[in-house]
Design an enzyme around this catalytic site. Structure first.
Site, mmCIF file in Angstrom:
data_model
loop_
_atom_site.group_PDB
_atom_site.id
_atom_site.type_symbol
_atom_site.label_atom_id
_atom_site.label_comp_id
_atom_site.label_asym_id
_atom_site.label_seq_id
_atom_site.Cartn_x
_atom_site.Cartn_y
_atom_site.Cartn_z
ATOM 1 N N LYS A 1 -28.801 2.400 8.795
ATOM 2 C CA LYS A 1 -28.431 2.337 7.520
ATOM 3 C C LYS A 1 -28.546 0.646 7.090
ATOM 4 C CE LYS A 1 -26.751 6.850 6.300
ATOM 5 N NZ LYS A 1 -25.851 7.598 7.390
ATOM 6 N N ASP B 1 -19.693 5.545 16.458
ATOM 7 C CA ASP B 1 -21.078 5.674 15.710
ATOM 8 C C ASP B 1 -20.611 5.013 14.118
ATOM 9 O OD1 ASP B 1 -23.142 6.356 13.869
ATOM 10 O OD2 ASP B 1 -22.841 8.479 14.208
ATOM 11 N N TYR C 1 -20.524 13.408 11.580
ATOM 12 C CA TYR C 1 -21.918 13.598 11.583
ATOM 13 C C TYR C 1 -22.550 12.432 12.275
ATOM 14 C CZ TYR C 1 -26.849 14.001 9.739
ATOM 15 O OH TYR C 1 -28.206 14.208 10.025
HETATM 16 C C1 LIG Z 1 -26.393 8.616 8.598
HETATM 17 C C2 LIG Z 1 -25.849 8.822 9.752
HETATM 18 C C3 LIG Z 1 -26.469 9.009 11.016
HETATM 19 C C4 LIG Z 1 -27.931 9.491 10.998
HETATM 20 O O1 LIG Z 1 -28.648 8.340 10.705
HETATM 21 P P1 LIG Z 1 -30.263 8.779 10.129
HETATM 22 O O2 LIG Z 1 -30.757 7.334 9.886
HETATM 23 O O3 LIG Z 1 -30.117 9.606 8.944
HETATM 24 O O4 LIG Z 1 -31.076 9.400 11.253
HETATM 25 C C5 LIG Z 1 -25.803 9.226 12.236
HETATM 26 N N1 LIG Z 1 -24.300 8.798 12.188
HETATM 27 C C6 LIG Z 1 -23.740 8.490 10.928
HETATM 28 C C7 LIG Z 1 -22.298 8.177 10.931
HETATM 29 C C8 LIG Z 1 -24.173 8.490 9.867
HETATM 30 O O5 LIG Z 1 -23.581 8.421 8.555
#
Ligand SMILES: *Cc1c(COP(=O)(O)O)cnc(C)c1O
Length: 427
Positions: free
Chosen positions: A268, A240, A145
């Site tokens: 995060k 990511d 994701y």
């Molecule tokens: C949570 C998450 C996102 C998106 O971040 P948001 O602050 O919810 O937009 C992108 N990549 C990873 C791996 C994530 O866990």
């Protein structure tokens, strides 16, 4: 048995004025077959809901609260910043301090741009990669994701997987036709695609430890292989690290595995609970962003003083010696304890953990190496409800991670294992 009368009442009202009653889909708890509890406040590793129930929190806001709720240094920094003014839309010194801190902690980052969410970070990183390489296509992996930007809503994990939908209406074919989704942890499919279309591919984006299909660590050589392939074809490698950044180690997964990407996405933890994201990398690539370069990206609230204060205070605490050892020790004790109890009661499940993140995959007896549709989500739902009733708050989906924070002391970890013993007995 907990009562959730007020939470129920709030949720009914919420559904009248907010789509699905929530501002992010997984919160609606659909896949675990109950209504969400409304949280009133958090303190350390505990949450208190609207009806006064107390929970041990293993969601930790989906990762950010690595220091626990209301950490005094973070709260202090934010309240101090608040009385200096909430937003100026002009440079502030704190942004520079935070950028310096990030550069000093994350090995591959030389320059970094702050944004307001993980989604913004990944979306901007892809635009930068496309602008820099002059290529259109990207490779992502099934079950990873990367936020909710159009390009990434192909076989995405997290909420998309929880709801069992392949992509999303509203995302034009033309856009996702530039996204190639391949199985996680397998290099051969990547080699095959790249050998044919390498010259058209701008970037490979990957969660260095997948955490949105449940926790799936990279197989031996997977990240190294991606680094080699991308180098050979002039493709940018994007990690990511929105979850893994400052979670696996002070320098994230890249430091943990010693594989350096070209661009890193953060989110995060970097905001300590405030809405912050960031993307960074080599100077040469980052200088391609406006105003120095042609790739446009902006934000009215980017580098917001309150968010920056919370982030900097959080990273300062995380830079102290011994923090990650403590987190890892407690989390692996917890994971081992869960494994033991699963064995004791004959529960078919795989507990996968790395550092302070973990997932208990139900219904499988072999390690999960990529996105799995074989999981027993009904059993997870039952597990979730029993845990909630016993005062433990875990993710309302099988396809998510649980997190241990610094506030989860040994008493709390042991208490959790006692509860899990009872829950597994009744599962
Ligand atoms: C949570 C998450 C996102 C998106 O971040 P948001 O602050 O919810 O937009 C992108 N990549 C990873 C791996 C994530 O866990």
């Amino acid at each position: 048995m907990h009562h959730h009368n007020l939470s129920k009442k709030y949720f009914e009202k919420a559904k009248e004025v907010i789509p699905g009653g929530v501002n992010s889909p997984v919160r609606a708890c659909k896949s675990v077959g109950c209504d969400p509890v409304f949280i009133e406040r958090g303190e350390g590793c505990f949450l208190y809901d609207a009806d006064g129930n107390k929970y041990i929190d293993y969601v930790c806001s989906w990762g950010p609260m690595i220091l626990g709720h209301c950490h005094p240094e973070v709260c202090g920094a934010v309240s101090e910043a608040m009385y200096q003014g909430m937003s100026f839309g002009a440079p502030t010194w704190k942004e520079v301090e935070l950028a310096e801190k990030i550069v000093s902690m994350v090995p591959s980052i030389e320059k970094v741009r702050l944004v307001n969410s993980g989604t913004e970070a990944t979306m901007s990183a892809i635009r930068l990669a496309r602008g820099y390489t002059g290529r259109k296509k990207i490779i992502k992996f099934d079950g990873c994701y990367h936020g909710h930007a159009d390009s990434f809503l192909v076989k995405a994990g997290s909420g998309v997987a929880t709801l069992g939908i392949p992509g999303s209406p509203g995302v034009p074919e033309e856009i996702v036709s530039n996204t190639i989704a391949l199985p996680y942890n397998q290099l051969d499919p990547v080699k095959e695609v790249v050998s044919k279309q390498g010259e058209e591919i701008a970037a490979i984006i990957v969660e260095p430890v997948a955490a949105n299909m449940g926790v799936v660590p990279p197989s031996e050589g997977f990240l190294e292989g991606l680094r080699e392939i991308t180098k050979e074809y002039g493709i940018l490698l994007i990690f990511d690290e929105v979850i893994t950044g400052f979670r696996l180690a002070p320098g994230g997964a890249q430091q943990y595995f010693n594989v350096m990407p070209d661009i890193t996405c953060l989110g995060k933890i970097i905001g300590g609970g405030m809405p912050v994201g960031a993307y960074g990398g080599k100077k040469e690539i980052m200088d391609y962003i406006a105003p120095d370069g042609p790739v446009y990206q902006a934000g009215t609230l980017s580098g917001n003083p309150l968010a920056t204060a919370a982030g900097l205070a959080t990273l300062n605490v995380l830079s102290r010696a011994g923090i990650y050892e403590v987190l890892e020790e407690r989390a692996s004790f917890l994971a081992d304890g869960i494994k033991e109890r699963a064995k004791k009661y004959g529960i078919k499940c795989q507990v996968q953990s790395i550092s302070s993140m973990m997932t208990c995959f139900f219904g499988v007896s072999d390690p999960v190496k990529g996105f799995s549709s074989e999981l027993d989500t009904d059993m997870y739902a039952k597990f979730y409800r029993l845990m909630l009733d016993a005062g433990i708050y875990v993710a309302p989906s099988q396809y998510e991670a649980s997190f241990v924070s610094l506030a989860h002391n040994w008493d709390v970890i042991n208490k959790t294992l006692e509860v899990i013993d009872k829950v597994f007995k009744n599962l």
